[in-house]
Design a protein around this motif. Structure first.
Motif, PDB file in Angstrom:
ATOM      1  N   MET A  74      53.480   2.731  28.904  1.00 36.42           N
ATOM      2  CA  MET A  74      54.079   1.640  29.719  1.00 36.42           C
ATOM      3  C   MET A  74      55.153   0.930  29.307  1.00 36.42           C
ATOM      4  SD  MET A  74      50.331  -0.044  30.998  1.00 36.42           S
ATOM      5  CE  MET A  74      49.962  -0.544  29.066  1.00 36.42           C
ATOM      6  N   LYS A  75      56.060   0.286  30.116  1.00 34.86           N
ATOM      7  CA  LYS A  75      57.078  -0.829  29.707  1.00 34.86           C
ATOM      8  C   LYS A  75      56.717  -2.015  30.211  1.00 34.86           C
ATOM      9  CE  LYS A  75      60.772   2.803  29.592  1.00 34.86           C
ATOM     10  NZ  LYS A  75      62.004   3.397  30.365  1.00 34.86           N
ATOM     11  N   LEU A  76      56.174  -2.766  29.364  1.00 28.90           N
ATOM     12  CA  LEU A  76      55.602  -4.330  29.632  1.00 28.90           C
ATOM     13  C   LEU A  76      56.398  -5.296  29.365  1.00 28.90           C
ATOM     14  CD1 LEU A  76      51.850  -3.891  28.053  1.00 28.90           C
ATOM     15  CD2 LEU A  76      52.714  -3.271  30.216  1.00 28.90           C
ATOM     16  N   VAL A  77      56.690  -6.155  30.334  1.00 32.08           N
ATOM     17  CA  VAL A  77      57.413  -7.242  30.198  1.00 32.08           C
ATOM     18  C   VAL A  77      56.632  -8.433  30.409  1.00 32.08           C
ATOM     19  CG1 VAL A  77      59.751  -6.369  31.012  1.00 32.08           C
ATOM     20  CG2 VAL A  77      58.214  -7.308  32.658  1.00 32.08           C
ATOM     21  N   GLN A  78      57.083  -9.892  30.219  1.00 35.26           N
ATOM     22  CA  GLN A  78      56.232 -10.900  30.463  1.00 35.26           C
ATOM     23  C   GLN A  78      55.320 -11.020  29.044  1.00 35.26           C
ATOM     24  OE1 GLN A  78      56.972 -13.390  32.531  1.00 35.26           O
ATOM     25  NE2 GLN A  78      58.246 -12.264  33.665  1.00 35.26           N
ATOM     26  N   SER A  79      55.916 -11.928  28.147  1.00 34.61           N
ATOM     27  CA  SER A  79      55.124 -12.143  26.835  1.00 34.61           C
ATOM     28  C   SER A  79      53.787 -12.442  26.821  1.00 34.61           C
ATOM     29  CB  SER A  79      55.890 -13.190  26.155  1.00 34.61           C
ATOM     30  OG  SER A  79      56.157 -14.405  26.708  1.00 34.61           O
ATOM     31  N   LYS A  80      53.150 -13.166  28.028  1.00 32.50           N
ATOM     32  CA  LYS A  80      51.837 -13.730  27.860  1.00 32.50           C
ATOM     33  C   LYS A  80      51.029 -12.380  28.375  1.00 32.50           C
ATOM     34  CE  LYS A  80      48.664 -16.668  30.580  1.00 32.50           C
ATOM     35  NZ  LYS A  80      48.551 -17.778  31.811  1.00 32.50           N
ATOM     36  N   ALA A  81      51.590 -11.391  29.293  1.00 40.31           N
ATOM     37  CA  ALA A  81      50.706 -10.391  29.636  1.00 40.31           C
ATOM     38  C   ALA A  81      50.637  -9.408  28.656  1.00 40.31           C
ATOM     39  CB  ALA A  81      51.678  -9.717  30.825  1.00 40.31           C
ATOM     40  N   ILE A  82      51.853  -9.268  27.705  1.00 40.92           N
ATOM     41  CA  ILE A  82      51.959  -8.338  26.613  1.00 40.92           C
ATOM     42  C   ILE A  82      50.774  -8.935  25.625  1.00 40.92           C
ATOM     43  CG2 ILE A  82      53.175  -7.366  24.791  1.00 40.92           C
ATOM     44  CD1 ILE A  82      55.884  -8.059  26.526  1.00 40.92           C
ATOM     45  N   LEU A  83      50.639 -10.039  25.161  1.00 40.48           N
ATOM     46  CA  LEU A  83      50.074 -10.685  24.298  1.00 40.48           C
ATOM     47  C   LEU A  83      48.301 -10.339  24.744  1.00 40.48           C
ATOM     48  CD1 LEU A  83      52.038 -13.966  23.300  1.00 40.48           C
ATOM     49  CD2 LEU A  83      51.369 -12.124  21.893  1.00 40.48           C
ATOM     50  N   GLN A  84      48.298 -10.479  25.891  1.00 40.76           N
ATOM     51  CA  GLN A  84      46.793 -10.404  26.620  1.00 40.76           C
ATOM     52  C   GLN A  84      46.333  -9.056  26.442  1.00 40.76           C
ATOM     53  OE1 GLN A  84      46.833 -12.281  30.337  1.00 40.76           O
ATOM     54  NE2 GLN A  84      46.294 -14.277  29.553  1.00 40.76           N
ATOM     55  N   TYR A  85      47.356  -8.053  26.683  1.00 41.07           N
ATOM     56  CA  TYR A  85      46.975  -6.715  26.672  1.00 41.07           C
ATOM     57  C   TYR A  85      46.777  -6.419  25.169  1.00 41.07           C
ATOM     58  CZ  TYR A  85      47.449  -1.651  26.834  1.00 41.07           C
ATOM     59  OH  TYR A  85      47.201  -0.176  26.684  1.00 41.07           O
ATOM     60  N   ILE A  86      47.432  -6.558  24.124  1.00 35.47           N
ATOM     61  CA  ILE A  86      47.214  -6.298  22.965  1.00 35.47           C
ATOM     62  C   ILE A  86      45.786  -6.900  22.440  1.00 35.47           C
ATOM     63  CG2 ILE A  86      48.091  -6.563  20.652  1.00 35.47           C
ATOM     64  CD1 ILE A  86      51.003  -6.807  21.713  1.00 35.47           C
ATOM     65  N   ALA A  87      45.644  -8.200  22.675  1.00 23.73           N
ATOM     66  CA  ALA A  87      44.413  -8.962  22.355  1.00 23.73           C
ATOM     67  C   ALA A  87      43.197  -8.231  22.938  1.00 23.73           C
ATOM     68  CB  ALA A  87      44.529 -10.477  22.829  1.00 23.73           C
ATOM     69  N   ARG A  88      43.321  -7.809  24.153  1.00 21.52           N
ATOM     70  CA  ARG A  88      42.181  -7.239  24.800  1.00 21.52           C
ATOM     71  C   ARG A  88      42.006  -5.746  24.010  1.00 21.52           C
ATOM     72  NH1 ARG A  88      44.391  -9.240  29.919  1.00 21.52           N
ATOM     73  NH2 ARG A  88      42.735 -10.775  30.745  1.00 21.52           N
ATOM     74  N   LYS A  89      42.975  -4.883  23.860  1.00 18.78           N
ATOM     75  CA  LYS A  89      43.156  -3.723  23.357  1.00 18.78           C
ATOM     76  C   LYS A  89      42.258  -3.727  22.105  1.00 18.78           C
ATOM     77  CE  LYS A  89      45.452   0.338  22.428  1.00 18.78           C
ATOM     78  NZ  LYS A  89      46.721   1.075  22.394  1.00 18.78           N
ATOM     79  N   HIS A  90      42.520  -4.867  21.091  1.00 20.00           N
ATOM     80  CA  HIS A  90      42.069  -4.881  19.869  1.00 20.00           C
ATOM     81  C   HIS A  90      41.043  -5.712  19.728  1.00 20.00           C
ATOM     82  CE1 HIS A  90      45.016  -1.951  18.560  1.00 20.00           C
ATOM     83  NE2 HIS A  90      45.912  -2.402  19.420  1.00 20.00           N
ATOM     84  N   ASN A  91      40.210  -6.230  20.575  1.00 22.46           N
ATOM     85  CA  ASN A  91      38.977  -6.932  20.351  1.00 22.46           C
ATOM     86  C   ASN A  91      39.344  -8.537  19.828  1.00 22.46           C
ATOM     87  OD1 ASN A  91      37.063  -4.984  21.511  1.00 22.46           O
ATOM     88  ND2 ASN A  91      37.670  -4.025  19.536  1.00 22.46           N
ATOM     89  N   LEU A  92      40.746  -9.013  20.221  1.00 24.02           N
ATOM     90  CA  LEU A  92      40.812 -10.479  19.752  1.00 24.02           C
ATOM     91  C   LEU A  92      40.678 -11.452  21.032  1.00 24.02           C
ATOM     92  CD1 LEU A  92      43.669  -9.848  17.415  1.00 24.02           C
ATOM     93  CD2 LEU A  92      41.406 -10.018  16.766  1.00 24.02           C
ATOM     94  N   TYR A  93      39.870 -11.060  21.833  1.00 26.83           N
ATOM     95  CA  TYR A  93      39.908 -11.663  23.347  1.00 26.83           C
ATOM     96  C   TYR A  93      38.622 -12.334  23.715  1.00 26.83           C
ATOM     97  CZ  TYR A  93      42.682 -13.141  27.582  1.00 26.83           C
ATOM     98  OH  TYR A  93      43.372 -13.571  28.639  1.00 26.83           O
TER      99      TYR A  93
END
Length: 234
Positions: A74-93
């Motif tokens: 994916m080509k992700l923009v919007q920093s909040k969305a990017i951070l939430q994706y990474i956090a969810r993917k790596h169990n930091l959410y």
């Protein structure tokens, strides 16, 4: 041995690729979070207007803005969305909806403080000193007292639940940024002092804080000039 090298090639090909300037800005929290979860990443630094225009032509920037991160196809923009994706993917959410919304709330509060830093390099010289005073005042009176109380009431080593979350990572980032302007800022916040020391010792974070990592320095005149040129800010 051959299988090992094939794995390495595939692994390198799968690294997230970060498109931004060679500086902090809105990409820095993304760098922090990827480093925390031990994910190696590549960076494409925007240095010329032509690079930005090429991304626009490719329709790689959904809202014609950076940061942009290529990750998981994916080509992700919007920093909040990017951070939430990474956090969810790596169990930091968080473990459930309630923990997730607390994490969002703390991250948003910390972001409000950090945005004062993001605008600082672009201010007129006569406004920069006032902005630093504002940052220190808000950190002392609005934001850090909140997190001190959260840690006190929660009674755990982390802001939410009993494990590391993206809220902890971003708070440490913010603390270190404020300390660059006021070294004794935590003198009235003993729990935040202990929090800073504790989170800084997490191995991946400790490595990211060492010289030579992909953590960026404070923005300088070159960074400001590059951003202005690429985005045509005058």
């Amino acid at each position: 041995m051959r299988a090992y090298f094939i794995f390495r090639i595939l692994n390198m090909a799968g690294k997230p690729k970060l498109y931004y300037f060679n500086g902090r800005g809105k990409m820095e929290s993304i760098r922090w979070l990827l480093a925390t979860v031990g994910v190696e990443f590549e960076e494409v630094f925007l240095e010329k207007r032509e690079q930005y225009e090429a991304l626009l032509k490719e329709r790689a920037l959904l809202f014609q803005q950076v940061p942009m991160v290529e990750i998981d196809g994916m080509k992700l923009v919007q920093s909040k969305a990017i951070l939430q994706y990474i956090a969810r993917k790596h169990n930091l959410y968080g473990k459930d909806l309630k923990e997730s919304v607390l994490i969002d709330m703390y991250v948003e509060g910390t972001t409000d403080l950090m945005e004062l830093f993001m605008s600082h390099p672009f201010l007129l010289p006569e406004d920069k000193e006032k902005n630093i005073e504002l940052i220190i005042e808000k950190a002392k009176k609005r934001y850090f007292p909140v997190y001190e109380k959260v840690l006190q009431d929660h009674g755990e080593n982390f802001l939410v639940g009993n494990k590391l979350s993206s809220a902890d990572v971003q708070l440490l980032e913010a603390i270190l940024m404020v300390e660059e302007k006021s070294a004794d800022i935590l003198s009235e916040f003993p729990l935040l002092q202990a929090f800073k020391e504790r989170i800084s010792k997490i191995p991946t974070i400790k490595a990211f804080l060492q010289p030579g990592s992909k953590r960026k320095h404070q923005p300088d005149d070159t960074y400001v000039a590059t951003v202005r040129e690429v985005l045509r800010m005058y």
